[in-house]
Design a protein around this motif. Structure first.
Motif, PDB file in Angstrom:
ATOM      1  N   LEU A 198       8.536  -2.602  -9.652  1.00  0.00           N
ATOM      2  CA  LEU A 198       8.335  -1.215 -10.061  1.00  0.00           C
ATOM      3  C   LEU A 198       7.921  -0.370  -8.867  1.00  0.00           C
ATOM      4  O   LEU A 198       7.313  -0.869  -7.916  1.00  0.00           O
ATOM      5  CB  LEU A 198       7.250  -1.133 -11.130  1.00  0.00           C
ATOM      6  CG  LEU A 198       7.508  -1.922 -12.408  1.00  0.00           C
ATOM      7  CD1 LEU A 198       6.203  -2.385 -13.012  1.00  0.00           C
ATOM      8  CD2 LEU A 198       8.263  -1.077 -13.399  1.00  0.00           C
ATOM      9  N   LYS A 199       8.221   0.909  -8.926  1.00  0.00           N
ATOM     10  CA  LYS A 199       7.777   1.826  -7.885  1.00  0.00           C
ATOM     11  C   LYS A 199       6.277   2.059  -7.984  1.00  0.00           C
ATOM     12  O   LYS A 199       5.693   1.971  -9.059  1.00  0.00           O
ATOM     13  CB  LYS A 199       8.493   3.172  -8.035  1.00  0.00           C
ATOM     14  CG  LYS A 199       9.938   3.200  -7.601  1.00  0.00           C
ATOM     15  CD  LYS A 199      10.457   4.624  -7.738  1.00  0.00           C
ATOM     16  CE  LYS A 199      11.909   4.747  -7.343  1.00  0.00           C
ATOM     17  NZ  LYS A 199      12.401   6.138  -7.479  1.00  0.00           N
ATOM     18  N   GLY A 200       5.663   2.394  -6.850  1.00  0.00           N
ATOM     19  CA  GLY A 200       4.263   2.782  -6.854  1.00  0.00           C
ATOM     20  C   GLY A 200       3.328   1.607  -6.682  1.00  0.00           C
ATOM     21  O   GLY A 200       3.720   0.455  -6.802  1.00  0.00           O
ATOM     22  N   ASP A 201       2.069   1.924  -6.378  1.00  0.00           N
ATOM     23  CA  ASP A 201       1.083   0.861  -6.173  1.00  0.00           C
ATOM     24  C   ASP A 201      -0.001   0.874  -7.254  1.00  0.00           C
ATOM     25  O   ASP A 201      -1.104   0.380  -7.053  1.00  0.00           O
ATOM     26  CB  ASP A 201       0.442   0.979  -4.788  1.00  0.00           C
ATOM     27  CG  ASP A 201      -0.214   2.327  -4.550  1.00  0.00           C
ATOM     28  OD1 ASP A 201      -0.194   3.168  -5.480  1.00  0.00           O
ATOM     29  OD2 ASP A 201      -0.741   2.537  -3.446  1.00  0.00           O
ATOM     30  N   PHE A 202       0.344   1.433  -8.440  1.00  0.00           N
ATOM     31  CA  PHE A 202      -0.608   1.462  -9.551  1.00  0.00           C
ATOM     32  C   PHE A 202      -0.968   0.057 -10.028  1.00  0.00           C
ATOM     33  O   PHE A 202      -1.988  -0.154 -10.680  1.00  0.00           O
ATOM     34  CB  PHE A 202      -0.040   2.274 -10.725  1.00  0.00           C
ATOM     35  CG  PHE A 202       1.225   1.694 -11.308  1.00  0.00           C
ATOM     36  CD1 PHE A 202       1.170   0.820 -12.369  1.00  0.00           C
ATOM     37  CD2 PHE A 202       2.462   2.020 -10.773  1.00  0.00           C
ATOM     38  CE1 PHE A 202       2.330   0.279 -12.909  1.00  0.00           C
ATOM     39  CE2 PHE A 202       3.623   1.490 -11.306  1.00  0.00           C
ATOM     40  CZ  PHE A 202       3.556   0.612 -12.370  1.00  0.00           C
ATOM     41  N   LEU A 203      -0.102  -0.919  -9.709  1.00  0.00           N
ATOM     42  CA  LEU A 203      -0.351  -2.296 -10.144  1.00  0.00           C
ATOM     43  C   LEU A 203      -1.607  -2.877  -9.526  1.00  0.00           C
ATOM     44  O   LEU A 203      -2.158  -3.845 -10.043  1.00  0.00           O
ATOM     45  CB  LEU A 203       0.858  -3.177  -9.814  1.00  0.00           C
ATOM     46  CG  LEU A 203       2.072  -3.007 -10.733  1.00  0.00           C
ATOM     47  CD1 LEU A 203       3.304  -3.650 -10.126  1.00  0.00           C
ATOM     48  CD2 LEU A 203       1.791  -3.614 -12.099  1.00  0.00           C
ATOM     49  N   LYS A 204      -2.045  -2.315  -8.419  1.00  0.00           N
ATOM     50  CA  LYS A 204      -3.267  -2.828  -7.788  1.00  0.00           C
ATOM     51  C   LYS A 204      -4.437  -2.793  -8.767  1.00  0.00           C
ATOM     52  O   LYS A 204      -5.239  -3.724  -8.823  1.00  0.00           O
ATOM     53  CB  LYS A 204      -3.604  -2.000  -6.537  1.00  0.00           C
ATOM     54  CG  LYS A 204      -2.669  -2.232  -5.364  1.00  0.00           C
ATOM     55  CD  LYS A 204      -3.097  -1.411  -4.153  1.00  0.00           C
ATOM     56  CE  LYS A 204      -2.168  -1.656  -2.966  1.00  0.00           C
ATOM     57  NZ  LYS A 204      -2.558  -0.845  -1.791  1.00  0.00           N
ATOM     58  N   HIS A 205      -4.514  -1.720  -9.527  1.00  0.00           N
ATOM     59  CA  HIS A 205      -5.591  -1.588 -10.511  1.00  0.00           C
ATOM     60  C   HIS A 205      -5.466  -2.641 -11.604  1.00  0.00           C
ATOM     61  O   HIS A 205      -6.463  -3.280 -11.988  1.00  0.00           O
ATOM     62  CB  HIS A 205      -5.571  -0.188 -11.121  1.00  0.00           C
ATOM     63  CG  HIS A 205      -6.548  -0.009 -12.247  1.00  0.00           C
ATOM     64  ND1 HIS A 205      -7.910   0.085 -12.058  1.00  0.00           N
ATOM     65  CD2 HIS A 205      -6.340   0.071 -13.592  1.00  0.00           C
ATOM     66  CE1 HIS A 205      -8.507   0.222 -13.226  1.00  0.00           C
ATOM     67  NE2 HIS A 205      -7.584   0.219 -14.174  1.00  0.00           N
ATOM     68  N   ASP A 206      -4.246  -2.831 -12.101  1.00  0.00           N
ATOM     69  CA  ASP A 206      -4.033  -3.810 -13.171  1.00  0.00           C
ATOM     70  C   ASP A 206      -4.359  -5.223 -12.698  1.00  0.00           C
ATOM     71  O   ASP A 206      -4.969  -6.011 -13.434  1.00  0.00           O
ATOM     72  CB  ASP A 206      -2.576  -3.750 -13.649  1.00  0.00           C
ATOM     73  CG  ASP A 206      -2.242  -2.428 -14.315  1.00  0.00           C
ATOM     74  OD1 ASP A 206      -3.172  -1.750 -14.775  1.00  0.00           O
ATOM     75  OD2 ASP A 206      -1.045  -2.079 -14.373  1.00  0.00           O
ATOM     76  N   ILE A 207      -3.942  -5.556 -11.488  1.00  0.00           N
ATOM     77  CA  ILE A 207      -4.202  -6.897 -10.949  1.00  0.00           C
ATOM     78  C   ILE A 207      -5.692  -7.113 -10.730  1.00  0.00           C
ATOM     79  O   ILE A 207      -6.227  -8.189 -11.016  1.00  0.00           O
ATOM     80  CB  ILE A 207      -3.414  -7.095  -9.641  1.00  0.00           C
ATOM     81  CG1 ILE A 207      -1.912  -7.062  -9.919  1.00  0.00           C
ATOM     82  CG2 ILE A 207      -3.804  -8.405  -8.954  1.00  0.00           C
ATOM     83  CD1 ILE A 207      -1.056  -6.929  -8.673  1.00  0.00           C
TER      84      ILE A 207
END
Length: 303
Positions: A198-207
């Motif tokens: 997916l685009k973006g680095d919002f996954l950092k928060h989820d991880i």
């Protein structure tokens, strides 16, 4: 819970010596014919919990070509659960037979509810879930992509003692559950590299909600435009990789990850002498559906 699954092996990708690194692929895709890769890992403890708490129905969410939808349908059929899939996109309701993933899920007994993309964005709201409960009765809820604490626990079992010899462990990233499990069982000397689809680095928060260590990084340059996006360059890479190393890759996750790893190797990202382990998270069932899309775009298909 009874599953017959194969033990996974690490297959070496024989790179030229001048590359200066060693690359292996952990073949999690060979775990099970239909509940393979990280989907088996994510579902394992959720299914045990559903059995323990006497639920008879599993309900989950996904898109048209979702590996997760296919895996839940198959697992439910094997174990004896009723399964319900909340599918993104009302236009798919009359196209089930044209969609390999949805057809497979239907054959395995999954009941569908197709919702608009707008409604789908509210799938975690209390009102939305209460409405589903009124419509379908009691169910065991499995999130989209399968990621929750029990899923992370399952993914912590991907690596074995033999894998402690690797300097880098690489995996594709969707909802963050698999990489979180890998992070949690790493040795301090190891590092996880995640390749988001997916685009973006919002996954950092989820991880960060699940990960217990900080020795990880997201490499965000290889999403090819976003989730389920693909072009001729990626198709050519996937086909060549299979031809060279006899390892099939899916176009949404592992194909992009291996493309990224090989590119980083060429660019000298990894120190000389590094040992790299790439996790093959399965997803091969999605190739047939993706090929149908590629044909419509007059792009070469995945062989």
């Amino acid at each position: 819970m009874k599953f017959e699954f194969e033990n996974t092996i690490n297959e070496q990708v024989m790179l030229p010596k001048e590359k200066g690194v060693e690359l292996f692929v952990k073949r999690e895709d060979k775990l099970h014919a239909f509940v393979s890769g990280n989907k088996y890992r994510k579902l394992k403890y959720n299914l045990l919990q559903a059995e323990k708490t006497s639920y008879k129905t599993l309900l989950t969410f996904g898109g048209a070509f979702s590996n997760h939808i296919a895996a839940v349908a198959s697992a439910g059929n094997i174990i004896g659960f009723k399964t319900i899939g909340i599918i993104r996109g009302e236009e798919l309701q009359n196209k089930i037979e044209d969609n390999p993933t949805l057809s497979f899920a239907k054959e395995n007994g999954m009941q569908f509810k197709f919702v608009s993309r707008e409604d789908y964005r509210n799938k975690t709201s209390e009102a939305f879930l209460n409405a589903l409960n009124e419509e379908f009765g009691e169910f065991y809820l499995i999130p989209e992509g399968g990621t929750n604490n029990l899923a992370v626990k399952g993914c912590e079992e991907i690596l074995t003692e033999k894998d402690e010899a690797f300097d880098y462990v690489c995996c594709a990233v969707g909802t963050g559950g698999t990489i979180s499990g890998l992070i949690n069982c790493l040795k301090p000397s190891q590092q996880v590299l995640g390749f988001p689809a997916l685009k973006g680095d919002f996954l950092k928060h989820d991880i960060s909600k699940f990960a217990t260590q900080t020795n990880w990084e997201l490499i965000t340059d290889y999403h090819f435009g976003g989730y389920a996006k693909i072009n001729a360059e990626l198709v050519a890479f996937i086909n060549q990789f299979k031809m060279d190393y006899k390892i099939p890759l899916d176009p949404v996750y592992t194909g992009k990850m291996l493309f990224g790893i090989m590119d980083l190797i060429d660019k000298g990202y990894f120190p000389k002498g590094s040992k790299i382990l790439a996790i093959h998270t399965g997803g091969l069932q999605g190739i047939e559906g993706m090929n149908a899309v590629l044909k419509k775009k007059n792009i070469s298909i995945i062989s």
